[in-house]
Design a protein around this motif. Structure first.
Motif, PDB file in Angstrom:
ATOM      1  N   HIS A 133       0.866  -1.189   0.000  1.00 16.11           N
ATOM      2  CA  HIS A 133       0.000   0.000   0.000  1.00 16.11           C
ATOM      3  C   HIS A 133       0.895   1.228   0.000  1.00 16.11           C
ATOM      4  CE1 HIS A 133      -3.516  -2.288   0.417  1.00 16.11           C
ATOM      5  NE2 HIS A 133      -3.644  -2.313   1.728  1.00 16.11           N
ATOM      6  N   LYS A 134       0.457   2.231  -0.729  1.00 18.09           N
ATOM      7  CA  LYS A 134       1.233   3.470  -0.791  1.00 18.09           C
ATOM      8  C   LYS A 134       0.627   4.468   0.199  1.00 18.09           C
ATOM      9  CE  LYS A 134       2.952   6.494  -4.467  1.00 18.09           C
ATOM     10  NZ  LYS A 134       2.403   7.808  -4.423  1.00 18.09           N
ATOM     11  N   THR A 135       1.468   5.152   0.932  1.00 10.24           N
ATOM     12  CA  THR A 135       0.953   6.115   1.912  1.00 10.24           C
ATOM     13  C   THR A 135       0.123   7.185   1.185  1.00 10.24           C
ATOM     14  OG1 THR A 135       2.971   7.412   1.675  1.00 10.24           O
ATOM     15  CG2 THR A 135       2.915   5.861   3.478  1.00 10.24           C
ATOM     16  N   GLY A 136      -1.027   7.552   1.772  1.00 13.27           N
ATOM     17  CA  GLY A 136      -1.840   8.623   1.187  1.00 13.27           C
ATOM     18  C   GLY A 136      -1.174   9.949   1.511  1.00 13.27           C
ATOM     19  N   SER A 137      -1.047  10.193   2.821  1.00  8.27           N
ATOM     20  CA  SER A 137      -0.222  11.324   3.255  1.00  8.27           C
ATOM     21  C   SER A 137       0.773  10.796   4.273  1.00  8.27           C
ATOM     22  CB  SER A 137      -1.094  12.424   3.864  1.00  8.27           C
ATOM     23  OG  SER A 137      -1.715  11.921   5.021  1.00  8.27           O
ATOM     24  N   GLY A 138       1.804  11.583   4.540  1.00 10.08           N
ATOM     25  CA  GLY A 138       2.856  11.129   5.456  1.00 10.08           C
ATOM     26  C   GLY A 138       3.927  10.373   4.694  1.00 10.08           C
ATOM     27  N   LYS A 139       4.932   9.902   5.443  1.00  4.51           N
ATOM     28  CA  LYS A 139       6.094   9.308   4.763  1.00  4.51           C
ATOM     29  C   LYS A 139       6.501   7.963   5.354  1.00  4.51           C
ATOM     30  CE  LYS A 139       8.071  13.296   2.675  1.00  4.51           C
ATOM     31  NZ  LYS A 139       7.954  14.681   3.119  1.00  4.51           N
ATOM     32  N   LEU A 140       7.094   7.150   4.491  1.00  3.04           N
ATOM     33  CA  LEU A 140       7.669   5.874   4.911  1.00  3.04           C
ATOM     34  C   LEU A 140       9.185   5.968   4.732  1.00  3.04           C
ATOM     35  CD1 LEU A 140       7.546   2.715   5.479  1.00  3.04           C
ATOM     36  CD2 LEU A 140       7.200   2.434   3.018  1.00  3.04           C
ATOM     37  N   TYR A 141       9.918   5.610   5.777  1.00  5.66           N
ATOM     38  CA  TYR A 141      11.381   5.609   5.690  1.00  5.66           C
ATOM     39  C   TYR A 141      11.894   4.194   5.901  1.00  5.66           C
ATOM     40  CZ  TYR A 141      10.991  10.652   6.358  1.00  5.66           C
ATOM     41  OH  TYR A 141      10.665  11.975   6.218  1.00  5.66           O
ATOM     42  N   PHE A 142      12.905   3.831   5.131  1.00  7.99           N
ATOM     43  CA  PHE A 142      13.555   2.538   5.328  1.00  7.99           C
ATOM     44  C   PHE A 142      15.059   2.796   5.452  1.00  7.99           C
ATOM     45  CE2 PHE A 142      15.418  -1.400   3.371  1.00  7.99           C
ATOM     46  CZ  PHE A 142      15.211  -2.180   4.492  1.00  7.99           C
ATOM     47  N   LYS A 143      15.621   2.383   6.561  1.00 11.68           N
ATOM     48  CA  LYS A 143      17.033   2.644   6.879  1.00 11.68           C
ATOM     49  C   LYS A 143      17.385   4.114   6.671  1.00 11.68           C
ATOM     50  CE  LYS A 143      18.664  -2.026   6.232  1.00 11.68           C
ATOM     51  NZ  LYS A 143      19.442  -2.964   5.457  1.00 11.68           N
ATOM     52  N   GLY A 144      16.497   4.979   7.164  1.00  7.47           N
ATOM     53  CA  GLY A 144      16.781   6.415   7.132  1.00  7.47           C
ATOM     54  C   GLY A 144      16.457   7.102   5.820  1.00  7.47           C
ATOM     55  N   GLN A 145      16.163   6.347   4.772  1.00  8.22           N
ATOM     56  CA  GLN A 145      15.872   6.950   3.465  1.00  8.22           C
ATOM     57  C   GLN A 145      14.371   6.939   3.211  1.00  8.22           C
ATOM     58  OE1 GLN A 145      18.280   7.964   1.077  1.00  8.22           O
ATOM     59  NE2 GLN A 145      19.766   7.649   2.728  1.00  8.22           N
ATOM     60  N   GLU A 146      13.854   8.044   2.696  1.00  9.10           N
ATOM     61  CA  GLU A 146      12.430   8.066   2.371  1.00  9.10           C
ATOM     62  C   GLU A 146      12.147   7.102   1.210  1.00  9.10           C
ATOM     63  OE1 GLU A 146      10.827  11.921   1.361  1.00  9.10           O
ATOM     64  OE2 GLU A 146       8.946  10.981   0.710  1.00  9.10           O
ATOM     65  N   VAL A 147      11.118   6.295   1.356  1.00 13.57           N
ATOM     66  CA  VAL A 147      10.723   5.400   0.260  1.00 13.57           C
ATOM     67  C   VAL A 147       9.829   6.214  -0.681  1.00 13.57           C
ATOM     68  CG1 VAL A 147       9.485   3.277  -0.348  1.00 13.57           C
ATOM     69  CG2 VAL A 147      10.834   3.372   1.774  1.00 13.57           C
ATOM     70  N   LYS A 148      10.310   6.380  -1.917  1.00 12.25           N
ATOM     71  CA  LYS A 148       9.571   7.234  -2.864  1.00 12.25           C
ATOM     72  C   LYS A 148       8.704   6.411  -3.817  1.00 12.25           C
ATOM     73  CE  LYS A 148      11.421  11.536  -2.166  1.00 12.25           C
ATOM     74  NZ  LYS A 148      12.749  11.981  -2.524  1.00 12.25           N
ATOM     75  N   TYR A 149       8.617   5.116  -3.568  1.00 11.40           N
ATOM     76  CA  TYR A 149       7.799   4.196  -4.373  1.00 11.40           C
ATOM     77  C   TYR A 149       8.288   4.060  -5.816  1.00 11.40           C
ATOM     78  CZ  TYR A 149       4.965   4.349  -0.222  1.00 11.40           C
ATOM     79  OH  TYR A 149       4.551   4.277   1.084  1.00 11.40           O
ATOM     80  N   SER A 150       9.560   4.366  -6.057  1.00 11.83           N
ATOM     81  CA  SER A 150      10.140   4.072  -7.367  1.00 11.83           C
ATOM     82  C   SER A 150      10.377   2.564  -7.399  1.00 11.83           C
ATOM     83  CB  SER A 150      11.470   4.805  -7.537  1.00 11.83           C
ATOM     84  OG  SER A 150      12.388   4.329  -6.561  1.00 11.83           O
ATOM     85  N   LYS A 151      10.587   2.017  -8.587  1.00  8.07           N
ATOM     86  CA  LYS A 151      10.820   0.584  -8.723  1.00  8.07           C
ATOM     87  C   LYS A 151      12.010   0.160  -7.856  1.00  8.07           C
ATOM     88  CE  LYS A 151      10.103  -2.407 -12.631  1.00  8.07           C
ATOM     89  NZ  LYS A 151      10.312  -2.635 -14.041  1.00  8.07           N
ATOM     90  N   LYS A 152      13.065   0.991  -7.883  1.00  9.30           N
ATOM     91  CA  LYS A 152      14.294   0.682  -7.156  1.00  9.30           C
ATOM     92  C   LYS A 152      14.047   0.686  -5.636  1.00  9.30           C
ATOM     93  CE  LYS A 152      18.813   2.692  -6.630  1.00  9.30           C
ATOM     94  NZ  LYS A 152      18.789   4.065  -6.114  1.00  9.30           N
ATOM     95  N   ASP A 153      13.345   1.734  -5.177  1.00 16.54           N
ATOM     96  CA  ASP A 153      13.049   1.839  -3.741  1.00 16.54           C
ATOM     97  C   ASP A 153      12.227   0.644  -3.261  1.00 16.54           C
ATOM     98  OD1 ASP A 153      14.311   4.217  -3.623  1.00 16.54           O
ATOM     99  OD2 ASP A 153      12.579   5.415  -2.992  1.00 16.54           O
ATOM    100  N   LEU A 154      11.227   0.281  -4.056  1.00 18.48           N
ATOM    101  CA  LEU A 154      10.330  -0.802  -3.647  1.00 18.48           C
ATOM    102  C   LEU A 154      11.061  -2.145  -3.651  1.00 18.48           C
ATOM    103  CD1 LEU A 154       6.947   0.147  -5.348  1.00 18.48           C
ATOM    104  CD2 LEU A 154       7.520   0.230  -2.920  1.00 18.48           C
TER     105      LEU A 154
END
Ligand code: ATP
Ligand code: MG
Length: 275
Positions: free
Chosen positions: A52-73
Motif C-alpha cells: 500500500h502506498k501512503t496517502g499522506s505522510g512518509k515511509l522511511y527505510f534505513k533512514g531513506q524516504e521510500v519514494k515508491y520508485s521501482k528501485k526503492d520498492l
C-alpha cells in the motif's frame, strides 16, 4: 530500520484504515501488534512493505524516504518478508515445492542453494511430506505453513507476519515461536500481529495496540496489560499469567520486564501458595 511518519492510508472506497500514524521500528525488535477486527493491523503491514502506498505522510527505510520508485520498492521488499493473513492471497504456484522456491528462483539463486534452503524450510515447518502436493489440495493450515516457508527461505532482515498463529495447531504455533525466537537471536527484526493476548504477552518485547487505524498504546507487555482502559477499548483480554498474578496481587514479586514468565509464576505459587 523502518519508520512511518504521520501516515494516513485510505482504500478506494474512502475507508481510512490508517490515520496519522507514526511508528519507529528499530533493528532487532520483537513486536506484537494487537487490536480487534478492522483495527488496521493488516493495512499497517501492507504499508510497511510498500504494497500500500501512503496517502499522506512518509515511509522511511534505513533512514531513506521510500519514494515508491521501482528501485526503492525492490530494495524495501528484498529486506521485508511479509506473510499475509490469508494464505490464499499469497500462494499462486501449483505445487508446494514451486511455491516455496519461487522467490529464490526469481532472484536466480543456484539450484543446489535453492534446494538446500527449501528442504530446510520444509523441515522446520514439518511439511516435507507434502513437498510435491498441489497447493490447491492443501488444508488451510498447511497453506499457512507453506506461505510462511516461502518467506523464511528468502531470509529477510525484517519478518512481518500477519496472524501467523491463526488456524495452526498448538504444536505448530509453539514450533513457529521457537523458530522466530531463533531468528530473533540471529538479529532479525520481527513484527507479528495476533489475536492471542497470551502469545503476545509471552513472546513480544514490545506491543502496539491498534484501534480504528490509530495506535492506542505502544509499550512493554507489562505496561500494555496494566492499562485496563486500553485493554477494554481495544476489545482485548488480560493474558492468563498476568491476570493470575494480578488477582493474587503478586505482580511485584517478579522482575516484570517485559513480562511475567509462566514458569516463574508456577514456581512462586508452588512455593508460597499451594498447600
Ligand atoms: N480492500 C479494502 N477495501 C476497503 N476497505 C478495506 C479493505 N481492506 C480492509 N478494509 C477496511 O480497512 C479497515 C482496516 O482493515 P484491516 O484489514 O487492516 O484490519 P485488521 O486489524 O487487520 O483486522 P482483522 O483482525 O480482521 O484482520 C477495516 O475497516 C476494513 O473494513
Ligand atoms: Mg488483518
Amino acid at each position: 530500520m523502518i519508520e512511518l511518519a504521520d501516515v494516513t492510508f485510505e482504500y478506494p472506497d474512502k475507508t481510512a484504515a490508517v490515520k496519522n500514524l507514526s511508528l519507529k521500528i528499530k533493528a532487532g525488535e520483537k513486536i506484537a501488534i494487537l487490536g480487534g477486527n478492522g483495527a488496521g493491523k493488516s493495512s499497517l503491514f501492507l504499508l510497511l512493505n510498500g504494497i500500500h502506498k501512503t496517502g499522506s505522510g512518509k515511509l522511511y527505510f534505513k533512514g531513506q524516504e521510500v519514494k515508491y520508485s521501482k528501485k526503492d520498492l525492490l530494495n524495501l521488499r528484498k529486506s521485508t518478508g511479509i506473510v499475509f493473513q490469508d494464505p490464499e492471497t499469497q500462494i499462486f504456484s501449483s505445487s508446494v515445492y514451486e511455491e516455496i522456491s519461487f522467490g529464490l528462483e526469481n532472484l536466480k539463486y543456484a539450484e543446489n542453494e535453492i534446494k538446500a534452503r527449501v528442504d530446510h524450510a520444509l523441515q522446520l515447518l514439518e511439511i516435507a511430506d507434502i513437498k510435491q502436493k498441489p497447493t490447491h489440495l492443501l488444508s488451510y493450515g498447511e497453506k499457512k505453513k507453506v506461505s510462511i516457508a516461502g518467506i523464511l527461505v528468502m531470509d529477510p532482515e525484517i519478518l512481518i507476519l500477519d496472524e501467523p498463529d491463526a488456524c495452526l495447531d498448538p504444536v505448530t504455533v509453539s514450533n513457529l515461536i521457537k523458530l522466530l525466537d531463533d531468528l530473533h537471536q540471529k538479529g532479525k527484526t520481527i513484527l507479528m500481529s495476533t489475536q492471542d493476548v497470551n502469545l503476545a504477552y509471552s513472546w513480544a518485547e514490545r506491543i502496539i495496540v491498534m484501534k480504528n487505524g490509530i495506535i492506542l498504546k505502544d509499550g512493554l507487555p507489562s505496561e500494555i496489560f496494566s492499562n485496563l482502559k486500553v485493554i477494554k477499548e481495544a476489545s482485548l483480554e488480560l493474558p492468563v499469567v498476568y491476570e493470575i498474578a494480578v488477582k493474587l496481587n503478586i505482580q511485584s514479586k517478579f522482575k516484570q520486564k517485559p513480562n511475567i514468565k509462566k514458569d516463574d509464576l508456577i514456581k512462586y505459587i508452588k512455593k508460597n501458595i499451594s498447600p
